[in-house]
Design a protein around this motif. Structure first.
Motif, PDB file in Angstrom:
ATOM      1  N   VAL A 194       0.821  -1.206   0.000  1.00  0.00           N
ATOM      2  CA  VAL A 194       0.000   0.000   0.000  1.00  0.00           C
ATOM      3  C   VAL A 194       0.856   1.257   0.000  1.00  0.00           C
ATOM      4  O   VAL A 194       0.495   2.277  -0.570  1.00  0.00           O
ATOM      5  CB  VAL A 194      -0.939  -0.003   1.228  1.00  0.00           C
ATOM      6  N   GLY A 195       2.007   1.191   0.662  1.00  0.00           N
ATOM      7  CA  GLY A 195       2.854   2.369   0.820  1.00  0.00           C
ATOM      8  C   GLY A 195       2.721   2.938   2.219  1.00  0.00           C
ATOM      9  O   GLY A 195       2.213   2.290   3.139  1.00  0.00           O
ATOM     10  N   GLU A 196       3.155   4.179   2.401  1.00  0.00           N
ATOM     11  CA  GLU A 196       3.177   4.797   3.725  1.00  0.00           C
ATOM     12  C   GLU A 196       1.765   5.143   4.206  1.00  0.00           C
ATOM     13  O   GLU A 196       1.019   5.825   3.503  1.00  0.00           O
ATOM     14  CB  GLU A 196       4.030   6.066   3.697  1.00  0.00           C
ATOM     15  N   VAL A 197       1.425   4.683   5.406  1.00  0.00           N
ATOM     16  CA  VAL A 197       0.140   5.032   6.027  1.00  0.00           C
ATOM     17  C   VAL A 197       0.335   5.737   7.365  1.00  0.00           C
ATOM     18  O   VAL A 197      -0.622   6.269   7.928  1.00  0.00           O
ATOM     19  CB  VAL A 197      -0.761   3.785   6.209  1.00  0.00           C
ATOM     20  N   ILE A 198       1.564   5.711   7.883  1.00  0.00           N
ATOM     21  CA  ILE A 198       1.912   6.461   9.088  1.00  0.00           C
ATOM     22  C   ILE A 198       3.151   7.283   8.757  1.00  0.00           C
ATOM     23  O   ILE A 198       4.181   6.722   8.365  1.00  0.00           O
ATOM     24  CB  ILE A 198       2.196   5.547  10.294  1.00  0.00           C
ATOM     25  N   SER A 199       3.060   8.578   8.918  1.00  0.00           N
ATOM     26  CA  SER A 199       4.187   9.442   8.588  1.00  0.00           C
ATOM     27  C   SER A 199       5.287   9.297   9.637  1.00  0.00           C
ATOM     28  O   SER A 199       5.032   8.866  10.774  1.00  0.00           O
ATOM     29  CB  SER A 199       3.743  10.896   8.519  1.00  0.00           C
ATOM     30  N   PRO A 200       6.528   9.661   9.290  1.00  0.00           N
ATOM     31  CA  PRO A 200       7.616   9.605  10.278  1.00  0.00           C
ATOM     32  C   PRO A 200       7.294  10.395  11.551  1.00  0.00           C
ATOM     33  O   PRO A 200       7.648   9.963  12.652  1.00  0.00           O
ATOM     34  CB  PRO A 200       8.797  10.216   9.520  1.00  0.00           C
ATOM     35  N   ASP A 201       6.607  11.518  11.424  1.00  0.00           N
ATOM     36  CA  ASP A 201       6.268  12.323  12.596  1.00  0.00           C
ATOM     37  C   ASP A 201       5.240  11.632  13.494  1.00  0.00           C
ATOM     38  O   ASP A 201       5.197  11.893  14.703  1.00  0.00           O
ATOM     39  CB  ASP A 201       5.707  13.682  12.168  1.00  0.00           C
ATOM     40  N   GLU A 202       4.406  10.769  12.912  1.00  0.00           N
ATOM     41  CA  GLU A 202       3.354  10.094  13.671  1.00  0.00           C
ATOM     42  C   GLU A 202       3.821   8.782  14.302  1.00  0.00           C
ATOM     43  O   GLU A 202       3.186   8.276  15.234  1.00  0.00           O
ATOM     44  CB  GLU A 202       2.161   9.791  12.760  1.00  0.00           C
ATOM     45  N   LEU A 203       4.926   8.236  13.795  1.00  0.00           N
ATOM     46  CA  LEU A 203       5.347   6.902  14.228  1.00  0.00           C
ATOM     47  C   LEU A 203       5.540   6.803  15.738  1.00  0.00           C
ATOM     48  O   LEU A 203       5.113   5.822  16.355  1.00  0.00           O
ATOM     49  CB  LEU A 203       6.645   6.497  13.521  1.00  0.00           C
ATOM     50  N   GLU A 204       6.179   7.810  16.333  1.00  0.00           N
ATOM     51  CA  GLU A 204       6.451   7.719  17.759  1.00  0.00           C
ATOM     52  C   GLU A 204       5.182   7.717  18.591  1.00  0.00           C
ATOM     53  O   GLU A 204       5.132   7.114  19.660  1.00  0.00           O
ATOM     54  CB  GLU A 204       7.387   8.842  18.196  1.00  0.00           C
ATOM     55  N   VAL A 205       4.132   8.384  18.114  1.00  0.00           N
ATOM     56  CA  VAL A 205       2.856   8.376  18.827  1.00  0.00           C
ATOM     57  C   VAL A 205       2.291   6.948  18.865  1.00  0.00           C
ATOM     58  O   VAL A 205       1.860   6.456  19.923  1.00  0.00           O
ATOM     59  CB  VAL A 205       1.848   9.324  18.163  1.00  0.00           C
ATOM     60  N   TYR A 206       2.304   6.279  17.718  1.00  0.00           N
ATOM     61  CA  TYR A 206       1.801   4.906  17.653  1.00  0.00           C
ATOM     62  C   TYR A 206       2.685   3.951  18.445  1.00  0.00           C
ATOM     63  O   TYR A 206       2.180   3.055  19.150  1.00  0.00           O
ATOM     64  CB  TYR A 206       1.685   4.456  16.199  1.00  0.00           C
ATOM     65  N   ARG A 207       3.985   4.132  18.342  1.00  0.00           N
ATOM     66  CA  ARG A 207       4.897   3.253  19.090  1.00  0.00           C
ATOM     67  C   ARG A 207       4.697   3.418  20.595  1.00  0.00           C
ATOM     68  O   ARG A 207       4.759   2.433  21.344  1.00  0.00           O
ATOM     69  CB  ARG A 207       6.340   3.563  18.709  1.00  0.00           C
ATOM     70  N   ASP A 208       4.468   4.642  21.052  1.00  0.00           N
ATOM     71  CA  ASP A 208       4.266   4.880  22.478  1.00  0.00           C
ATOM     72  C   ASP A 208       3.016   4.157  22.972  1.00  0.00           C
ATOM     73  O   ASP A 208       3.053   3.481  24.017  1.00  0.00           O
ATOM     74  CB  ASP A 208       4.146   6.384  22.738  1.00  0.00           C
ATOM     75  N   ILE A 209       1.910   4.265  22.250  1.00  0.00           N
ATOM     76  CA  ILE A 209       0.674   3.568  22.647  1.00  0.00           C
ATOM     77  C   ILE A 209       0.892   2.060  22.606  1.00  0.00           C
ATOM     78  O   ILE A 209       0.484   1.325  23.516  1.00  0.00           O
ATOM     79  CB  ILE A 209      -0.489   3.987  21.737  1.00  0.00           C
TER      80      ILE A 209
END
Length: 254
Positions: free
Chosen positions: A17-32
């Motif tokens: 599909v390609g990118e669905v989470i931007s580099p800036d958003e990744l840490e938010v998802y990783r933290d949760i």
């Protein structure tokens, strides 16, 4: 006009599909994600060892950690960009009536080395008159052969469902297939990227033999009418009162 991704999904049973989470958003998802893994966000009986068919290694909590319904356990997940992006992809691939059926986390810790057995998701599900379904597999870490990137068998979605048998612990299922099968394709990807596969596409992943993490977040979609029918038949993929109790307990702590 059918997009290239939709055409590949239709032809092969899977598509990058390609990118669905931007580099800036990744840490938010990783933290949760990490808060769910650590138990800071309670998961109750939604947490299990997807690799319990293999003896647990010393110092490893689970061989393969699976947490069902993270978006129910931590509702703010649904308000982040991924759910809207994934829904848009799902509707492009299986139709405008697609809705989220369930989501889950599958984590392979460093040096666990336990493979997820070959299987087809539809073998787990109740029979539906409309079998359209898509799973969107999102990488929160770079994935490759050594840490457990996904493998798919091209065209397997167009063949009859294979016979499946319980894994040795009786908790999951597997079928006969291998990396040597014609059409078997590894799909490494960068963190934030995603691949989509149908409910009848054969897939598997190797174990994580590296020093790094392999965190994956999977969102599953099917037609809204079929979700309604599933629920009427009692199939909710683990969404039950226990989830709501954990969610309410978590909210009370905040």
């Amino acid at each position: 006009m059918v997009s290239d991704v939709a055409q590949k999904f239709a032809d092969d049973g899977f598509a990058v599909v390609g990118e669905v989470i931007s580099p800036d958003e990744l840490e938010v998802y990783r933290d949760i994600y990490d808060r769910l893994l650590s138990g800071e966000i309670e998961s109750g009986d939604k947490r299990s060892d997807l690799g319990s068919h293999v003896p647990r290694k010393e110092g490893v909590v689970e061989n393969i950690t699976q947490i069902m319904w993270p978006s129910a356990l931590h509702p703010p997940l649904r308000d982040l960009p991924l759910h809207a992006k994934a829904l848009s992809v799902a509707r492009e691939l299986i139709g405008a009536d697609a809705e989220l059926d369930f989501d889950m986390m599958i984590h392979k810790a460093p040096h666990t080395g336990v493979a997820t057995p070959w299987h087809q998701d539809a073998a787990y599900w109740v029979d539906m008159p409309d079998r359209r379904a898509v799973s969107i597999w999102v990488a929160l870490d770079d994935t490759d052969l050594d840490n457990g990137c996904m493998w798919y068998v091209r065209g397997s979605h167009q063949q009859p469902l294979r016979p499946h048998r319980p894994t040795s612990d009786g908790k999951n299922i597997e079928c006969d297939c291998s990396e040597d099968e014609s059409g078997a394709t590894p799909v490494p990807m960068r963190a934030g990227g995603a691949a989509a596969h149908s409910g009848t596409t054969l897939h598997y992943s190797r174990g994580n033999t590296t020093n790094g993490l392999r965190r994956a977040y999977i969102l599953n979609y099917r037609p809204a009418a079929m979700i309604k029918l599933e629920r009427e038949r009692g199939a909710d993929h683990g969404l039950n009162e226990n989830v709501r109790q954990v969610r309410n307990s978590d909210a009370a702590k905040d």
